[in-house]
Design an enzyme around this catalytic site. Structure first.
Site, PDB file in Angstrom:
ATOM      1  N   GLU A 176     -27.975 -53.919  40.846  1.00  0.00           N
ATOM      2  CA  GLU A 176     -27.253 -54.860  39.984  1.00  0.00           C
ATOM      3  C   GLU A 176     -26.801 -56.095  40.776  1.00  0.00           C
ATOM      4  O   GLU A 176     -25.643 -56.206  41.167  1.00  0.00           O
ATOM      5  CB  GLU A 176     -26.033 -54.194  39.337  1.00  0.00           C
ATOM      6  CG  GLU A 176     -25.339 -55.119  38.338  1.00  0.00           C
ATOM      7  CD  GLU A 176     -24.073 -54.514  37.732  1.00  0.00           C
ATOM      8  OE1 GLU A 176     -23.469 -55.166  36.861  1.00  0.00           O
ATOM      9  OE2 GLU A 176     -23.692 -53.397  38.131  1.00  0.00           O
ATOM     10  N   LYS A 213     -30.082 -53.960  36.666  1.00  0.00           N
ATOM     11  CA  LYS A 213     -29.055 -54.374  35.716  1.00  0.00           C
ATOM     12  C   LYS A 213     -28.737 -55.821  36.049  1.00  0.00           C
ATOM     13  O   LYS A 213     -28.202 -56.122  37.128  1.00  0.00           O
ATOM     14  CB  LYS A 213     -27.813 -53.492  35.825  1.00  0.00           C
ATOM     15  CG  LYS A 213     -26.719 -53.868  34.836  1.00  0.00           C
ATOM     16  CD  LYS A 213     -25.614 -52.822  34.798  1.00  0.00           C
ATOM     17  CE  LYS A 213     -24.516 -53.235  33.834  1.00  0.00           C
ATOM     18  NZ  LYS A 213     -23.473 -52.191  33.676  1.00  0.00           N
TER      19      LYS A 213
END
Length: 295
Positions: A176, A213
């Site tokens: 992420e 993400k």
């Protein structure tokens, strides 16, 4: 790696519920839920309140595999129980929802326009324990604050380096590298980020699986080609400070990109709501996020 869970994450319809608020973000999450900071004496009581909130969401009738593929948990949540089962076992055995664990320890100070992850001590021990608790994958977050090529390269290199260790342990890492949605050069930062991600993907062993993400891109469809890479199980999007309505509207313009929302998911929930009111609010939220994720 659980092949059934892998297939669900790769091909299932739905989104990921982010329930991984940590020590730093829990007070704000509880405040939005209607619990003031003077309601607990210490961190243990704060985490008890967070687990009660998460449990209430997880046990709500609408929180099920019809709309939700997976849920990301905070490390303490992994060792807590719901109805006598460890949280990950409750999610998978009772609801058919894949359990994922947040493993990062927060952000380092800003340098070169980015915030790298702080060191993750005893990561291997955490991964071994996660496997004991039947966790499928992990998630770790760093943040990009400007379109700085050197800083973005450092973030991507760090994410991949730790991600490879997690994959070698038999778990599927979610990388992420968040781009702050408020920065003026967001689109340029996304271009630099994608370039570095693609370069790192070329170096991975063929059998390494991972997920991303990412912030919802400025340019719709920007990550469409990335999703086709054989290493990637799924690309998911964080809400990043957008309201649920804004995030859903932007997400729906990105075919194949699914949500992994935290604040946008719990928007409107309150500790004082009746069970009927709570369940209806959460059901409406889940349905709207689901619809945006399958367009």
């Amino acid at each position: 790696m659980n092949q059934t869970q892998l297939n669900r994450m790769k091909d299932g319809l739905g989104f990921i519920a982010a329930l991984d608020q940590s020590g730093g973000s829990s007070p704000k999450a509880l405040a939005r839920y209607g619990i003031k900071e003077d309601s607990w004496k210490d961190e243990d009581e704060m985490f008890d309140l967070m687990h009660a909130m998460r449990t209430r969401m997880i046990k709500s009738p609408s929180f099920n595999a019809d709309r939700i593929l997976a849920a990301i948990l905070f490390e303490q949540t992994m060792d807590r129980t719901i109805d006598g089962l460890y949280t990950a076992d409750y999610l998978w055995e009772k609801e058919g929802i894949v359990p994922i664990l947040k493993v990062d320890k927060g952000l380092a100070p800003l340098e070169d326009g980015v915030q790298l992850m702080k060191p993750i001590p005893d990561l291997q021990k955490t991964l071994d324990h996660a496997k004991e608790r039947h966790i499928f994958g992990t998630k770790m977050r760093s943040v990009i604050k400007e379109a700085n090529p050197e800083g973005i390269k450092k973030i991507v290199d760090q994410q991949f380096e730790i991600g490879k260790q997690i994959a070698a342990a038999g778990l599927v890492p979610i990388l992420e590298p968040e781009v702050d949605i408020r920065i003026p050069d967001k689109e340029k930062a996304e271009e630099l980020l994608l370039k570095d991600i693609e370069e790192n993907l070329k170096k991975l062993p063929a059998d390494t699986k991972l997920m991303f993400k990412l912030s919802i891109p400025t340019k719709p469809g920007f990550y469409s080609e990335l999703m086709k890479d054989p290493h990637i199980v799924r690309v998911v999007a964080l809400s990043g400070g957008y309201s649920r309505e804004e995030a859903n509207q932007m997400l729906s313009q990105n075919s194949g990109l699914i949500a992994s929302f935290s604040r946008a998911l719990s928007e409107g929930l309150n500790v004082a709501q009746s069970e009927e009111e709570f369940d209806q609010t959460l059901a409406d939220s889940i349905e709207s996020i689901y619809q945006a994720s399958i367009k």
